[in-house]
Design a protein around this motif. Structure first.
Motif, PDB file in Angstrom:
ATOM      1  N   THR A   1      43.376 108.138  -9.426  1.00 46.51           N
ATOM      2  CA  THR A   1      42.471 108.973 -10.222  1.00 46.51           C
ATOM      3  C   THR A   1      43.163 109.736 -11.336  1.00 46.51           C
ATOM      4  N   THR A   2      44.480 109.917 -11.249  1.00 48.48           N
ATOM      5  CA  THR A   2      45.201 110.733 -12.224  1.00 48.48           C
ATOM      6  C   THR A   2      46.348 109.946 -12.830  1.00 48.48           C
ATOM      7  N   ILE A   3      46.410 109.909 -14.149  1.00 46.10           N
ATOM      8  CA  ILE A   3      47.501 109.216 -14.842  1.00 46.10           C
ATOM      9  C   ILE A   3      48.743 110.095 -14.793  1.00 46.10           C
ATOM     10  N   PRO A   4      49.847 109.620 -14.233  1.00 45.45           N
ATOM     11  CA  PRO A   4      51.053 110.449 -14.160  1.00 45.45           C
ATOM     12  C   PRO A   4      51.704 110.622 -15.530  1.00 45.45           C
ATOM     13  N   GLU A   5      52.233 111.801 -15.779  1.00 43.54           N
ATOM     14  CA  GLU A   5      52.924 112.067 -17.034  1.00 43.54           C
ATOM     15  C   GLU A   5      54.372 111.598 -16.949  1.00 43.54           C
ATOM     16  N   LEU A   6      54.942 111.287 -18.100  1.00 45.29           N
ATOM     17  CA  LEU A   6      56.363 110.921 -18.168  1.00 45.29           C
ATOM     18  C   LEU A   6      57.176 112.207 -18.125  1.00 45.29           C
TER      19      LEU A   6
ATOM     20  N   MET B   1      58.052  99.461 -19.955  1.00 42.29           N
ATOM     21  CA  MET B   1      56.621  99.569 -20.248  1.00 42.29           C
ATOM     22  C   MET B   1      55.799  98.799 -19.209  1.00 42.29           C
ATOM     23  N   TYR B   2      54.628  99.358 -18.903  1.00 41.25           N
ATOM     24  CA  TYR B   2      53.678  98.691 -18.016  1.00 41.25           C
ATOM     25  C   TYR B   2      52.279  99.092 -18.450  1.00 41.25           C
ATOM     26  N   ALA B   3      51.434  98.101 -18.705  1.00 39.67           N
ATOM     27  CA  ALA B   3      50.031  98.325 -19.080  1.00 39.67           C
ATOM     28  C   ALA B   3      49.905  99.274 -20.253  1.00 39.67           C
ATOM     29  N   GLY B   4      50.768  99.113 -21.257  1.00 42.10           N
ATOM     30  CA  GLY B   4      50.649  99.880 -22.490  1.00 42.10           C
ATOM     31  C   GLY B   4      51.309 101.236 -22.484  1.00 42.10           C
ATOM     32  N   ARG B   5      51.944 101.625 -21.386  1.00 40.12           N
ATOM     33  CA  ARG B   5      52.598 102.932 -21.308  1.00 40.12           C
ATOM     34  C   ARG B   5      54.076 102.779 -20.960  1.00 40.12           C
TER      35      ARG B   5
ATOM     36  N   ASN C   1      41.861 102.012 -17.130  1.00 35.00           N
ATOM     37  CA  ASN C   1      42.138 102.462 -15.764  1.00 35.00           C
ATOM     38  C   ASN C   1      42.158 103.981 -15.747  1.00 35.00           C
ATOM     39  N   GLU C   2      41.611 104.572 -14.680  1.00 38.10           N
ATOM     40  CA  GLU C   2      41.511 106.023 -14.600  1.00 38.10           C
ATOM     41  C   GLU C   2      42.817 106.662 -14.150  1.00 38.10           C
ATOM     42  N   GLY C   3      43.562 105.989 -13.317  1.00 36.20           N
ATOM     43  CA  GLY C   3      44.797 106.553 -12.806  1.00 36.20           C
ATOM     44  C   GLY C   3      45.996 105.738 -13.244  1.00 36.20           C
ATOM     45  N   CYS C   4      47.012 105.696 -12.377  1.00 39.07           N
ATOM     46  CA  CYS C   4      48.214 104.902 -12.648  1.00 39.07           C
ATOM     47  C   CYS C   4      47.854 103.417 -12.610  1.00 39.07           C
ATOM     48  N   ALA C   5      48.192 102.694 -13.677  1.00 36.22           N
ATOM     49  CA  ALA C   5      47.830 101.281 -13.751  1.00 36.22           C
ATOM     50  C   ALA C   5      48.542 100.448 -12.694  1.00 36.22           C
TER      51      ALA C   5
ATOM     52  N   ARG D   1      70.682 111.607 -22.121  1.00 37.71           N
ATOM     53  CA  ARG D   1      71.072 112.036 -20.780  1.00 37.71           C
ATOM     54  C   ARG D   1      69.863 112.302 -19.884  1.00 37.71           C
ATOM     55  N   ILE D   2      68.676 112.001 -20.352  1.00 35.18           N
ATOM     56  CA  ILE D   2      67.462 112.333 -19.624  1.00 35.18           C
ATOM     57  C   ILE D   2      66.894 111.090 -18.943  1.00 35.18           C
ATOM     58  N   HIS D   3      66.499 111.267 -17.694  1.00 35.57           N
ATOM     59  CA  HIS D   3      65.824 110.212 -16.937  1.00 35.57           C
ATOM     60  C   HIS D   3      64.365 110.623 -16.796  1.00 35.57           C
ATOM     61  N   GLN D   4      63.466 109.871 -17.421  1.00 38.37           N
ATOM     62  CA  GLN D   4      62.042 110.185 -17.397  1.00 38.37           C
ATOM     63  C   GLN D   4      61.305 109.157 -16.549  1.00 38.37           C
ATOM     64  N   THR D   5      60.351 109.639 -15.753  1.00 40.02           N
ATOM     65  CA  THR D   5      59.584 108.762 -14.875  1.00 40.02           C
ATOM     66  C   THR D   5      58.120 109.172 -14.896  1.00 40.02           C
ATOM     67  N   ALA D   6      57.236 108.192 -15.026  1.00 39.22           N
ATOM     68  CA  ALA D   6      55.796 108.443 -14.934  1.00 39.22           C
ATOM     69  C   ALA D   6      55.323 107.978 -13.568  1.00 39.22           C
ATOM     70  N   CYS D   7      55.458 108.848 -12.578  1.00 37.54           N
ATOM     71  CA  CYS D   7      55.107 108.484 -11.202  1.00 37.54           C
ATOM     72  C   CYS D   7      54.824 109.752 -10.418  1.00 37.54           C
ATOM     73  N   HIS D   8      53.767 109.742  -9.607  1.00 36.57           N
ATOM     74  CA  HIS D   8      53.455 110.888  -8.759  1.00 36.57           C
ATOM     75  C   HIS D   8      54.429 111.019  -7.600  1.00 36.57           C
ATOM     76  N   HIS D   9      55.062 109.898  -7.200  1.00 39.36           N
ATOM     77  CA  HIS D   9      55.953 109.923  -6.028  1.00 39.36           C
ATOM     78  C   HIS D   9      57.274 109.218  -6.349  1.00 39.36           C
ATOM     79  N   PRO D  10      58.058 109.732  -7.305  1.00 44.53           N
ATOM     80  CA  PRO D  10      59.291 109.036  -7.698  1.00 44.53           C
ATOM     81  C   PRO D  10      60.370 109.036  -6.623  1.00 44.53           C
ATOM     82  N   ASP D  11      60.241 109.916  -5.611  1.00 46.44           N
ATOM     83  CA  ASP D  11      61.269 109.995  -4.578  1.00 46.44           C
ATOM     84  C   ASP D  11      60.925 109.198  -3.332  1.00 46.44           C
ATOM     85  N   ARG D  12      59.742 108.604  -3.287  1.00 45.56           N
ATOM     86  CA  ARG D  12      59.424 107.719  -2.169  1.00 45.56           C
ATOM     87  C   ARG D  12      60.089 106.369  -2.387  1.00 45.56           C
TER      88      ARG D  12
END
Length: 642
Positions: free
Chosen positions: A300-305, A229-233, A282-286, A345-356
């Motif tokens: 500007t955009t909150i990434p989905e999990l 968790m980070y900033a409530g998400r 916050n409007e986007g990713c915290a 078995r699922i890996h979930q990530t809330a990030c616009h650039h998880p592969d960077r």
């Protein structure tokens, strides 16, 4: 194969304090029978509020929105009477501070028995309930359970109180146990006992466990899945081994890279900035202001999990490592059957650039320097009494110039009492204390005053050690004024000190309550360094800090060690991983006596005394090592960010 119904399911859960203050924002969690879900993150991330929402126990003034389903029953909006019937019998809580959770005027056995009398049918009598309470304590490995059941909470140690709290939680044989930081205030040996009690409790009841913790080692050793968790998400959720070896969210990468390991001395990552305050909008990713791979869309955009397949749970190496630990412990952990689940078995990530690949500034360990023949501190055959109790029977230790020596041991070993006798600069009850070549038993008042300026201490809680009425500038000036330093030199030295501890010079005009915990500890360190001491005493300097903040303080202490004029340091700590990163030598105390000393490598890799071996064995195994950053490919068109 369809996955079984979850025992606990949170969907789009929000916890709000007024219209514009959401401390938990859209959390989704699923927990299946017999499963352990670790919920991790730093202070203010919303972990405890999420756990309290799962029990229908939001703090005063908080509103819970969304869905919390316990065995199919919706808890949000359920009447208080119906919630009370479920608590204890279907879901139970293990609180962080059992001394505050227990009623102080009733005996432990009566409080455990009360759960049985409320939830069991037919209702047992008081004598039968007390007898069953003793049995529960015994099942959880509590020594002398009859005595513990007859004691009041204040008469027990922290570890015994926590195990009694676990016994009370499982008395109603719940389907879900929520444990909120159950080991945060405990040393390694006691922590191992509490974790064993939780394993036994789950084995006895088949309950699922929601484990809220900031200790990544405990979570790696205990949990089947982890949600960060980070900033409530929730920003990342994955099987334990997948999350620790291949994290995808830049925050998780930084958190793991900032965590000290017991098995080696290594560089620690330093994440820039600080987390947002709970409820801060916050409007986007915290995490975007701190993220090294953030792009314009992150602000500007909150990434989905989002879901990504993570493969089968548990690597072969990790399973073998856990099996090896099970065969070397005196008490084999119980086997708990867990059905396979799709979510596992699922890996979930809330990030616009998880592969960077994120790259953080790191603090490498300082290069070893030749040992100085000059002693800064020598303690010989020291004895000391705390109130009416003989706390130190025989302590010996030596700290040389520019050397860092760690004093370790469990609670009650005599570490803090030894430190108190050193900083007192007075004659000990018996034995000898020599500081910078001077025997404290023969010091005159004038000599003691001069020596006081050459010996400084950094305490565990900076909020309690900094005067709340003084500005930071006055706090730093005070020790220099006591040494009659000229005013122009004080002003220039204040600016220099703030720069040395990585604080903005404008901090000088603020008060302690306007700073974060990490910033306050930096101020406390700057104050200790103000008079350029020759001996620095460090009393649990990072134990009250989050992982990323702790890494920053460790970096400052490492930089201090690397300076040519570095003071000698005596570090008192129960965190052996921190000791591994900072100390040159280690002194081990047990029951008021020094039982072993040597270099860090000698003591940590080849311990000789049985107590030292037990102390090291009680530390959870280091988390699985994260794959090297270079092994994670950067997507085409996106260069690596340094």
């Amino acid at each position: 194969m369809s996955s079984p119904e979850p025992v606990l399911e949170l969907r789009d859960v929000h916890v709000e304090f007024g219209a514009d203050r959401a401390a938990v924002r859209g959390v989704d969690l699923t927990l299946h029978r017999g499963e352990v879900l670790g919920l991790v993150g730093e202070s203010g991330a919303g972990k405890t509020l999420t756990a309290l929402a799962a029990l229908g126990l939001p703090p005063h003034g908080a509103t819970v929105r969304g869905s919390v389903r316990l065995l199919g029953t919706e808890l949000v909006g359920l009447p208080a009477r119906d919630l009370a019937r479920l608590r204890g019998s279907r879901v139970a809580m293990v609180f962080q501070d059992p001394l505050a959770a227990f009623t102080p005027v009733h005996r432990i056995g009566d409080q455990i028995g009360e759960v049985l009398r409320i939830h069991e049918r037919p209702r047992p009598g008081r004598r039968s309930a007390r007898h069953r309470a003793v049995e529960l304590l015994a099942e959880l490995g509590v020594p002398d359970p009859l005595r513990v059941s007859r004691a009041h909470p204040h008469e027990l140690s922290g570890g015994l109180r926590q195990r009694a709290m676990i016994a009370m939680a499982v008395a109603g044989r719940p389907d879900v146990i929520v444990a909120d930081e159950p080991t945060s205030a405990l040393d390694a040996g006691v922590r191992a006992g509490v974790l064993a009690a939780l394993r036994d409790a789950r084995a006895a009841t088949g309950a699922a466990l929601l484990l809220v913790s900031h200790d990544l080692g405990v979570v790696a050793d205990t949990a089947d899945r982890v949600a960060v968790m980070y900033a409530g998400r929730v920003v990342e959720s994955a099987p334990t081994d997948a999350l620790f070896t291949r994290p995808r969210m830049p925050y998780t990468v930084g958190l793991l890279a900032a965590t000290p390991r017991l098995d080696e001395v290594h560089a620690l990552a330093q994440m820039p900035g600080t987390p947002p305050s709970p409820g801060e909008a916050n409007e986007g990713c915290a995490f975007a202001p701190r993220c090294p791979v953030a792009g314009p869309e992150c602000a500007t955009t909150i990434p989905e999990l989002r879901e990504r397949p993570a493969g089968a749970r548990g690597s072969t190496d990790q399973r073998l490592r856990r099996r090896a630990r099970a065969t070397t412990t005196t008490r084999k952990p119980p086997t708990i059957e867990k059905p396979p689940t799709a979510t596992g078995r699922i890996h979930q990530t809330a990030c616009h650039h998880p592969d960077r690949t994120p790259h953080y500034r790191t603090s490498p360990p300082p290069k070893p320097r030749p040992a100085s023949p000059v002693e800064a501190l020598r303690v010989t055959a020291l004895t000391a009494t705390y109130r009416t109790h003989r706390a130190v029977h025989h302590a010996d230790l030596t700290v040389r110039r520019s050397e860092t020596v760690a004093l370790v041991g469990e609670s009650g070993a005599g570490k803090s009492t030894t430190l108190a006798r050193i900083i007192a600069l007075t004659a000990p009850e018996s034995g000898r204390v020599k500081i910078l070549g001077q025997d404290t038993a023969t010091l005159t008042r004038a000599e003691r005053h001069r020596l006081r300026g050459r010996v400084q201490i950094l305490l565990q809680d900076p909020a309690a050690s900094l005067d709340p009425r003084m500005t930071i500038a006055r706090i730093l000036a005070e020790p220099m004024q006591a040494q009659r330093t000229p005013r122009p030199e004080i002003e220039s030295r204040t600016r220099q000190l703030l720069t040395q501890v990585d604080l903005d010079p404008e901090t000088a005009g603020r008060h302690p309550h306007q700073l974060s915990g990490g910033q306050r500890q930096r101020v406390a360190l700057a104050r200790a360094l103000a008079v350029r001491p020759d001996l620095l005493l460090l009393d649990e300097p990072v134990s009250a800090l989050d992982v990323s903040v702790q890494a920053g303080i460790i970096a400052l202490l490492r930089a201090l060690k690397a300076r040519p004029d570095a003071p000698a340091c005596l570090l008192v700590s129960h965190d052996l991983a921190v000791v591994r990163q900072l100390a040159d030598r280690v002194v081990v105390m047990s029951e008021g006596r020094t039982v072993e000393s040597g270099t860090v490598d000698e003591v940590f890799t080849r311990p000789r005394h049985p107590y030292t071996r037990a102390l090291l064995a009680a530390v959870p195994a280091p988390p699985p090592r994260r794959m090297p950053l270079g092994s994670l490919p950067a997507p085409k068109g996106h260069p690596r960010v340094h």
